[in-house]
Write a protein that holds these residues in place. Structure first.
Motif, PDB file in Angstrom:
ATOM      1  N   GLU A  52       0.835  -1.205   0.000  1.00 38.19           N
ATOM      2  CA  GLU A  52       0.000   0.000   0.000  1.00 38.19           C
ATOM      3  C   GLU A  52       0.867   1.252   0.000  1.00 38.19           C
ATOM      4  O   GLU A  52       0.577   2.219  -0.716  1.00 38.19           O
ATOM      5  CB  GLU A  52      -0.925  -0.019   1.222  1.00 38.19           C
ATOM      6  N   ALA A  53       1.950   1.246   0.772  1.00 41.41           N
ATOM      7  CA  ALA A  53       2.847   2.403   0.813  1.00 41.41           C
ATOM      8  C   ALA A  53       3.492   2.623  -0.553  1.00 41.41           C
ATOM      9  O   ALA A  53       3.588   3.764  -1.032  1.00 41.41           O
ATOM     10  CB  ALA A  53       3.921   2.208   1.886  1.00 41.41           C
ATOM     11  N   MET A  54       3.929   1.554  -1.174  1.00 43.65           N
ATOM     12  CA  MET A  54       4.556   1.676  -2.501  1.00 43.65           C
ATOM     13  C   MET A  54       3.543   2.169  -3.537  1.00 43.65           C
ATOM     14  O   MET A  54       3.868   2.982  -4.393  1.00 43.65           O
ATOM     15  CB  MET A  54       5.159   0.337  -2.937  1.00 43.65           C
ATOM     16  N   ARG A  55       2.306   1.670  -3.453  1.00 43.14           N
ATOM     17  CA  ARG A  55       1.272   2.106  -4.385  1.00 43.14           C
ATOM     18  C   ARG A  55       1.022   3.603  -4.222  1.00 43.14           C
ATOM     19  O   ARG A  55       0.946   4.338  -5.201  1.00 43.14           O
ATOM     20  CB  ARG A  55      -0.027   1.337  -4.144  1.00 43.14           C
ATOM     21  N   ARG A  56       0.970   4.066  -2.984  1.00 39.65           N
ATOM     22  CA  ARG A  56       0.737   5.497  -2.749  1.00 39.65           C
ATOM     23  C   ARG A  56       1.924   6.331  -3.198  1.00 39.65           C
ATOM     24  O   ARG A  56       1.743   7.434  -3.710  1.00 39.65           O
ATOM     25  CB  ARG A  56       0.438   5.749  -1.284  1.00 39.65           C
ATOM     26  N   LEU A  57       3.121   5.809  -3.013  1.00 43.55           N
ATOM     27  CA  LEU A  57       4.308   6.546  -3.462  1.00 43.55           C
ATOM     28  C   LEU A  57       4.333   6.655  -4.980  1.00 43.55           C
ATOM     29  O   LEU A  57       4.638   7.713  -5.532  1.00 43.55           O
ATOM     30  CB  LEU A  57       5.583   5.872  -2.951  1.00 43.55           C
ATOM     31  N   LYS A  58       4.009   5.577  -5.676  1.00 44.35           N
ATOM     32  CA  LYS A  58       3.971   5.615  -7.136  1.00 44.35           C
ATOM     33  C   LYS A  58       2.891   6.558  -7.629  1.00 44.35           C
ATOM     34  O   LYS A  58       3.072   7.285  -8.584  1.00 44.35           O
ATOM     35  CB  LYS A  58       3.741   4.207  -7.699  1.00 44.35           C
ATOM     36  N   PHE A  59       1.749   6.540  -6.956  1.00 46.33           N
ATOM     37  CA  PHE A  59       0.657   7.448  -7.314  1.00 46.33           C
ATOM     38  C   PHE A  59       1.116   8.891  -7.141  1.00 46.33           C
ATOM     39  O   PHE A  59       0.852   9.735  -7.986  1.00 46.33           O
ATOM     40  CB  PHE A  59      -0.581   7.166  -6.465  1.00 46.33           C
ATOM     41  N   GLY A  60       1.812   9.197  -6.060  1.00 49.67           N
ATOM     42  CA  GLY A  60       2.295  10.547  -5.807  1.00 49.67           C
ATOM     43  C   GLY A  60       3.326  11.003  -6.826  1.00 49.67           C
ATOM     44  O   GLY A  60       3.339  12.141  -7.255  1.00 49.67           O
ATOM     45  N   ARG A  61       4.199  10.086  -7.256  1.00 49.40           N
ATOM     46  CA  ARG A  61       5.218  10.430  -8.256  1.00 49.40           C
ATOM     47  C   ARG A  61       4.585  10.682  -9.628  1.00 49.40           C
ATOM     48  O   ARG A  61       4.978  11.578 -10.326  1.00 49.40           O
ATOM     49  CB  ARG A  61       6.237   9.289  -8.369  1.00 49.40           C
ATOM     50  N   SER A  62       3.614   9.854  -9.999  1.00 52.21           N
ATOM     51  CA  SER A  62       3.009  10.021 -11.333  1.00 52.21           C
ATOM     52  C   SER A  62       2.211  11.325 -11.381  1.00 52.21           C
ATOM     53  O   SER A  62       2.079  11.922 -12.439  1.00 52.21           O
ATOM     54  CB  SER A  62       2.132   8.816 -11.671  1.00 52.21           C
ATOM     55  N   ALA A  63       1.671  11.761 -10.281  1.00 51.58           N
ATOM     56  CA  ALA A  63       0.903  13.001 -10.259  1.00 51.58           C
ATOM     57  C   ALA A  63       1.824  14.212 -10.410  1.00 51.58           C
ATOM     58  O   ALA A  63       1.460  15.232 -10.993  1.00 51.58           O
ATOM     59  CB  ALA A  63       0.112  13.122  -8.967  1.00 51.58           C
ATOM     60  N   ASP A  64       3.087  14.101  -9.893  1.00 53.18           N
ATOM     61  CA  ASP A  64       4.048  15.186  -9.993  1.00 53.18           C
ATOM     62  C   ASP A  64       4.663  15.278 -11.387  1.00 53.18           C
ATOM     63  O   ASP A  64       5.094  16.334 -11.808  1.00 53.18           O
ATOM     64  CB  ASP A  64       5.176  15.008  -8.970  1.00 53.18           C
ATOM     65  N   SER A  65       4.750  14.158 -12.102  1.00 56.43           N
ATOM     66  CA  SER A  65       5.436  14.135 -13.409  1.00 56.43           C
ATOM     67  C   SER A  65       4.623  14.721 -14.517  1.00 56.43           C
ATOM     68  O   SER A  65       3.483  14.784 -14.576  1.00 56.43           O
ATOM     69  CB  SER A  65       5.778  12.686 -13.774  1.00 56.43           C
TER      70      SER A  65
END
Length: 118
Positions: free
Chosen positions: A105-118
């Motif tokens: 879940e933490a990794m999924r949220r981190l990936k979601f946060g990175r894709s939103a910034d890119s």
């Protein structure tokens, strides 16, 4: 004659005044004290575990800090990940998913946060 009766098997009995009931009473008292001591020790362990559990509220941030300190995460990844964690706090993992589900879940949220910034 009184002096003769106070020998090894005199009026005190063969065990020196310790009858069967006194021995049973002493044994029960000893068991009670041991049980009380056990309860005190278990209570201390429980109290300490509860106090340690209270410090785990930001365990995801602590894991991130440890990974950054070991050099597993760059400074840029650390800052972005920390920002995502603070914006989207992760609750404690449900007991049925365990640690692996928590990390997923933490990794999924981190990936979601990175894709939103890119």
């Amino acid at each position: 004659m009184e002096g003769q009766m106070s020998g090894m098997h005199g009026m005190d009995g063969p065990m020196g005044g310790w009858g069967v009931f006194e021995m049973i009473g002493s044994f029960i008292g000893l068991m009670f004290l041991m049980g009380l001591l056990t309860l005190i020790v278990l209570g201390a362990f429980w109290f300490l575990s509860v106090r340690q559990g209270a410090g785990r509220t930001n365990s995801a941030e602590n894991i991130l800090r440890e990974r950054f300190a070991r050099g597993e995460v760059s400074a840029e990844e650390y800052e972005k990940s920390l920002e995502v964690l603070r914006e989207n706090p992760i609750s404690e993992p449900p007991s049925h998913t365990g640690y692996e589900g928590y990390v997923r879940e933490a990794m999924r949220r981190l990936k979601f946060g990175r894709s939103a910034d890119s």
